[in-house]
Design an enzyme around this catalytic site. Structure first.
Site, mmCIF file in Angstrom:
data_model
loop_
_atom_site.group_PDB
_atom_site.id
_atom_site.type_symbol
_atom_site.label_atom_id
_atom_site.label_comp_id
_atom_site.label_asym_id
_atom_site.label_seq_id
_atom_site.Cartn_x
_atom_site.Cartn_y
_atom_site.Cartn_z
ATOM 1 N N HIS A 90 0.833 -1.209 0.000
ATOM 2 C CA HIS A 90 0.000 0.000 0.000
ATOM 3 C C HIS A 90 0.871 1.265 0.000
ATOM 4 O O HIS A 90 0.423 2.322 0.427
ATOM 5 C CB HIS A 90 -0.959 0.021 1.195
ATOM 6 C CG HIS A 90 -1.623 -1.290 1.442
ATOM 7 N ND1 HIS A 90 -2.705 -1.725 0.728
ATOM 8 C CD2 HIS A 90 -1.316 -2.293 2.315
ATOM 9 C CE1 HIS A 90 -3.067 -2.930 1.154
ATOM 10 N NE2 HIS A 90 -2.228 -3.305 2.103
ATOM 11 N N SER B 137 14.337 20.182 -16.405
ATOM 12 C CA SER B 137 13.197 21.098 -16.404
ATOM 13 C C SER B 137 13.630 22.419 -17.011
ATOM 14 O O SER B 137 14.749 22.885 -16.777
ATOM 15 C CB SER B 137 12.685 21.319 -14.975
ATOM 16 O OG SER B 137 11.780 22.407 -14.915
#
Length: 473
Positions: free
Chosen positions: A148, A278
């Protein structure tokens, strides 16, 4: 004019060539030659001179004639029959004898699909090879396991890699199986009854059956669809793209994990010296290759729906509403999965593992995981199991509060060392906090899995390993 990014940016020149028009039309001519040869062998009045003429012109396609003719007739197959006949005046009367358009169209599709699967197989072998090396190199390195996406028991970096590798192994087995079970359409005629060929051979059923087998053999196939309409069943397209979808699912899952690990700063995909992450944030190292794999994989998975719809909506022996769809879906899905595999090879061959970050994350969580072992050792030293269990529970809650509410380090171990009821020294507990003690059989599982399942495949296909794979920008 729009340019297809699959060709301009992603797929290899080899995969693009397999689905090129030149490959298609040259295969048509190979099929016409095979048909003429088989018909001659079975007694039809076709001469060696006619076949020699066909073979002499099979690779020199007069596209200008075919294009001009198609503008007049609006029929691609008959335009190429005409163009071939212009080059082969002695043989023009026997080109495409007894056949329908699907004879060249569908058989070519099957030939091309099988060749594309062979190229996929080559790249899968190379991906499995580099990923298995990664698994072995890091089989002993402990890392946090996650369920999870919450910290769970430890595993190893290499063991996690085998989860990706096992999925790819299943996909590889499906690719091999699909290649081996590919069937040729053969010579079936307008509605699949072979009526035109039965007429040509004066109702000799045996010769018509032999014709099917001989043409298939000349084109490299030993399996033939026993029955068909005018076309081969479109169920085959669904089966093939199901295999490609499986590869896409496996690589998507793997690169999702890698993107999460890169966020954790535990593992990074390769990053070139001058690569820009970026346009705004110069410090960034984005997992752009893994993201590209995920993006292309999603396209492949979605494409499967097209073949399911086509297979389910065919009318009787033939409709043409599959044609335009298949011209797009089959080539582009293969080109996308080709790109996925090329990029995945590059990524898995250059993964960077940051052991110190991994160790730090383990040490942040290991005190909680080690409590059961600490409890057992304390009981061995005379402690009361129930009382110590309650003490650990209380200490764990408080240590968790320090981490979550105040951003402090996990001080559970210091609390336990300071409690004399545990009767354990700092050295005793340090021995219980060795990460390698909490990975179970993970290292052995890696070795056993690769020895039993991966090495035989790599040995069998060693001639395919090490082929130079060019990373598409």
């Amino acid at each position: 004019m729009y340019q297809n990014p699959l060709i301009q940016r992603y797929t290899s020149k080899e995969m693009a060539a397999i689905f090129s028009p030149d490959k298609k039309f040259k295969t048509w001519r190979e099929l016409w030659i095979a048909l003429a040869k088989a018909e001659k062998e079975l007694g039809l009045p076709i001469s060696d001179e006619q076949i020699t003429e066909l073979e002499a012109n099979k690779n020199d396609i007069n596209y200008d004639v075919a294009i001009k003719r198609e503008k007049e007739t609006r029929h691609d197959v008959m335009s190429h029959v005409y163009a071939y006949g212009v080059q082969c005046p002695k043989a023009k009367g026997i080109i495409h004898l007894g056949a329908t358009s699907a004879y060249v169209g569908d058989n070519t599709d099957i030939i091309v699909i099988r060749e594309a699967l062979e190229l996929v197989k080559v790249k899968m072998v190379n991906l499995i090879s580099v990923l298995s090396k990664f698994c072995l190199d890091y089989k002993d390195m402990p890392t946090l396991g996650f369920t999870h996406f919450q910290p769970a028991q430890l595993t190893t970096v290499g063991k996690r890699g085998t989860l990706w590798l096992q999925d790819l192994l299943m996909d590889f087995e499906n690719v091999v199986n699909q290649i081996e079970r590919m069937k040729f359409l053969g010579v079936k005629g307008t509605t699949g009854t072979q009526a035109s060929f039965l007429n040509l051979f004066n109702d000799d059923h045996d010769k018509v059956k032999q014709l099917d087998v001989r043409v298939a053999g000349l084109m490299g196939f030993d399996k033939i669809f026993p029955v068909s309409g005018q076309t081969y069943t479109r169920k085959l397209d669904f089966e093939v793209l199901s295999v490609l979808s499986g590869i896409a699912q496996s690589t998507h899952k793997m690169t999702n994990d890698l993107r999460l690990l890169q966020n954790l700063k535990e593992i990074e995909e390769p990053f070139e010296k001058n690569q820009i992450g970026s346009s705004a944030m110069a410090y960034k190292r984005n997992p752009m290759r893994s993201e590209r794999i995920s993006s292309l994989a999603r396209f492949v998975i979605a494409s499967l729906q097209n073949t399911a719809m086509t297979s389910s909506t065919q009318w009787f022996e033939r409709t043409l509403d599959d044609s335009a769809n298949r011209r797009i879906v089959i080539p582009e899905t293969f080109m996308a999965i080709d790109a996925v595999l090329e990029i995945a090879i590059n990524v898995c061959d250059g993964l960077v593992v940051y052991e110190k970050v991994i160790t730090k994350h383990i040490l942040d969580e290991l005190p909680f995981m080690a409590t059961e072992n600490i409890l057992m050792e304390a009981v061995k030293n005379g402690g009361d199991r129930q009382e110590l269990h309650e003490t650990i529970r209380v200490y764990s809650m408080e240590a968790g509060r320090q981490v979550k509410e105040f951003g402090l380090k996990n001080d559970l171990i210091e609390r336990i060392i300071g409690d004399s009821s545990f009767n354990l020294s700092a050295d005793d507990i340090e021995q219980l906090l060795q990460p390698k003690n909490y990975v179970g059989r993970a290292p052995q599982q890696v070795v056993e899995f690769i020895d039993e399942y991966i090495k035989p495949i790599l040995e069998e296909n060693k001639n395919l390993i090490g082929l130079e794979i060019e990373l598409k920008v």
